[in-house]
Design a protein around this motif. Sequence first.
Motif, mmCIF file in Angstrom:
data_model
loop_
_atom_site.group_PDB
_atom_site.id
_atom_site.type_symbol
_atom_site.label_atom_id
_atom_site.label_comp_id
_atom_site.label_asym_id
_atom_site.label_seq_id
_atom_site.Cartn_x
_atom_site.Cartn_y
_atom_site.Cartn_z
ATOM 1 N N TYR A 49 -2.880 9.828 -11.848
ATOM 2 C CA TYR A 49 -3.229 8.402 -11.933
ATOM 3 C C TYR A 49 -2.881 7.759 -13.274
ATOM 4 N N SER A 50 -2.663 8.568 -14.296
ATOM 5 C CA SER A 50 -2.533 8.035 -15.659
ATOM 6 C C SER A 50 -1.410 7.006 -15.791
ATOM 7 N N ARG A 51 -0.264 7.269 -15.171
ATOM 8 C CA ARG A 51 0.884 6.368 -15.335
ATOM 9 C C ARG A 51 0.575 4.965 -14.835
ATOM 10 N N PHE A 52 -0.188 4.879 -13.750
ATOM 11 C CA PHE A 52 -0.491 3.566 -13.170
ATOM 12 C C PHE A 52 -1.613 2.866 -13.926
ATOM 13 N N ILE A 53 -2.574 3.640 -14.431
ATOM 14 C CA ILE A 53 -3.659 3.039 -15.200
ATOM 15 C C ILE A 53 -3.136 2.483 -16.519
ATOM 16 N N GLU A 54 -2.194 3.186 -17.119
ATOM 17 C CA GLU A 54 -1.639 2.731 -18.396
ATOM 18 C C GLU A 54 -0.911 1.394 -18.268
ATOM 19 N N GLN A 55 -0.514 1.047 -17.033
ATOM 20 C CA GLN A 55 0.157 -0.236 -16.807
ATOM 21 C C GLN A 55 -0.843 -1.389 -16.674
ATOM 22 N N ASP A 57 -3.747 -3.919 -17.835
ATOM 23 C CA ASP A 57 -4.359 -4.539 -19.007
ATOM 24 C C ASP A 57 -5.860 -4.236 -18.983
ATOM 25 N N ASP A 58 -6.471 -4.109 -20.146
ATOM 26 C CA ASP A 58 -7.905 -3.800 -20.212
ATOM 27 C C ASP A 58 -8.750 -4.804 -19.432
ATOM 28 N N SER A 59 -8.300 -6.057 -19.358
ATOM 29 C CA SER A 59 -9.064 -7.086 -18.655
ATOM 30 C C SER A 59 -9.103 -6.857 -17.147
ATOM 31 N N LEU A 60 -8.248 -5.945 -16.641
ATOM 32 C CA LEU A 60 -8.186 -5.665 -15.204
ATOM 33 C C LEU A 60 -8.952 -4.399 -14.831
ATOM 34 N N TYR A 61 -9.769 -3.915 -15.742
ATOM 35 C CA TYR A 61 -10.511 -2.682 -15.496
ATOM 36 C C TYR A 61 -11.747 -2.953 -14.628
ATOM 37 N N HIS A 62 -11.509 -3.220 -13.368
ATOM 38 C CA HIS A 62 -12.638 -3.288 -12.445
ATOM 39 C C HIS A 62 -12.217 -2.714 -11.098
ATOM 40 N N ARG A 63 -13.173 -2.617 -10.189
ATOM 41 C CA ARG A 63 -12.995 -1.813 -8.972
ATOM 42 C C ARG A 63 -11.791 -2.238 -8.141
ATOM 43 N N ARG A 64 -11.605 -3.532 -7.983
ATOM 44 C CA ARG A 64 -10.510 -4.012 -7.140
ATOM 45 C C ARG A 64 -9.162 -3.500 -7.622
ATOM 46 N N HIS A 65 -8.978 -3.443 -8.939
ATOM 47 C CA HIS A 65 -7.689 -3.021 -9.475
ATOM 48 C C HIS A 65 -7.549 -1.503 -9.525
ATOM 49 N N ILE A 66 -8.638 -0.783 -9.707
ATOM 50 C CA ILE A 66 -8.521 0.673 -9.716
ATOM 51 C C ILE A 66 -8.211 1.179 -8.311
ATOM 52 N N GLU A 67 -8.673 0.462 -7.287
ATOM 53 C CA GLU A 67 -8.326 0.860 -5.922
ATOM 54 C C GLU A 67 -6.830 0.675 -5.661
ATOM 55 N N LYS A 68 -6.223 -0.319 -6.314
ATOM 56 C CA LYS A 68 -4.766 -0.471 -6.229
ATOM 57 C C LYS A 68 -4.063 0.734 -6.856
ATOM 58 N N VAL A 69 -4.587 1.202 -7.968
ATOM 59 C CA VAL A 69 -4.015 2.365 -8.653
ATOM 60 C C VAL A 69 -4.037 3.578 -7.730
ATOM 61 N N LEU A 70 -5.133 3.758 -6.993
ATOM 62 C CA LEU A 70 -5.244 4.900 -6.079
ATOM 63 C C LEU A 70 -4.168 4.832 -5.003
ATOM 64 N N VAL A 71 -3.952 3.648 -4.450
ATOM 65 C CA VAL A 71 -2.936 3.475 -3.409
ATOM 66 C C VAL A 71 -1.533 3.679 -3.985
ATOM 67 N N GLN A 72 -1.293 3.147 -5.178
ATOM 68 C CA GLN A 72 0.020 3.344 -5.808
ATOM 69 C C GLN A 72 0.306 4.820 -6.050
ATOM 70 N N SER A 73 -0.711 5.563 -6.400
ATOM 71 C CA SER A 73 -0.543 6.998 -6.617
ATOM 72 C C SER A 73 -0.151 7.695 -5.316
ATOM 73 N N LEU A 74 -0.790 7.300 -4.206
ATOM 74 C CA LEU A 74 -0.443 7.869 -2.899
ATOM 75 C C LEU A 74 1.001 7.545 -2.541
ATOM 76 N N TYR A 75 1.397 6.288 -2.698
ATOM 77 C CA TYR A 75 2.761 5.886 -2.372
ATOM 78 C C TYR A 75 3.776 6.617 -3.252
#
Length: 348
Positions: A49-55, A57-75
């Motif tokens: 997950y690190s590569r997607f989280i590093e992209q 911004d700190d202001s986007l650190y909430h649940r809606r955006h972390i769920e996007k990271v999970l899906v991007q990791s799957l893809y």
Amino acid sequence: MSGVMTYSGITTKIKAMEAKLLTDKDYETIAGMHGVVEVIEFLKGKPGYSRFIEQLDDSLYHRRHIEKVLVQSLYDDYTRVFRFAGFEQKKFMKFYIKGYEVDLINYCFRIVFNHYDWPFDLDYKKEFFDTYSQLSIEKLETSTNIEELVENLKGTEYYEPLKRVAQSPKATLFDYDLALDLYSFTNLWKMRKRTLKNKELEYLTKDIGTVIDLMNLQWIYRAKKYYKLVAPDIYSMTIPIQYHLKVDEFKALVEAPGVEEFVNQVANTYYAKKYHLDNTKTLEQLYKDSMVGLYMADRRRAPYSIASINTYFFLKENEIDKLTTALECIRYGLSSRETLGYIGGVIH
């Protein structure tokens, strides 16, 4: 020997990817956290997950955006395995896209039906769907009502079954969900023999057949418990395919006069006997146990086969489900023990 030759490279790659999946200890750590930011910082140290989280911004650190990271990791995992796969393996992997497409369409229906204020917010999926799918995210995002959404599916296999539902002025979100599920599983069942052969066909038949049986069991149970539906209505909302459930068993399940009688009938089925269903387990737990047992057994029997790919993506999707559930539990302030209970972790 041919299986080893064909699958040795991709199996080695998948083993390396599987080593990056979260452990029971990781889930215990996450369950003890008190906020989404804490979870994000933890996942930042995980290679999946690190590569997607590093992209982010700190202001986007909430649940809606972390769920996007999970899906991007799957893809991303899908893309890496697909590029490495041979011709027959690619044909098998294309069946996974059907599930991703159904999830996307269901999401769009919810946005339109519920008149959500926020936009579709699907740009993060666009590159993946443009590469592997028949769906156009660009078109779907322009939909402002159900009629437009269905028309924006024209040219895809989902248009006709959903168009039939749209012709009813009283169609509900449930009607669209049901039509999509019935079509997708029935079509996958038909397509598998035309597309695959040998071991690939055998494994996909077991996978889809088992999922259909277990989904039907859950739908029948909910129809009786929560909606008090009668047998003819229940037949219309179940997938007309049985795998390990015998036809007479299926009939008895649908026509059981109540929930208690239904549960008694389930106890006599293949799944209840094989996976030891008792009063401490829900049908959801039976589903999970059955699928875990199926995938793990297949991989043990044939590690150099399509089972290695199948098992990995089951584990990855299960990991994403667990993380999504954990984030929801943390959001509502549940204890570590409660969170582990919901995600099926180890409870001490």
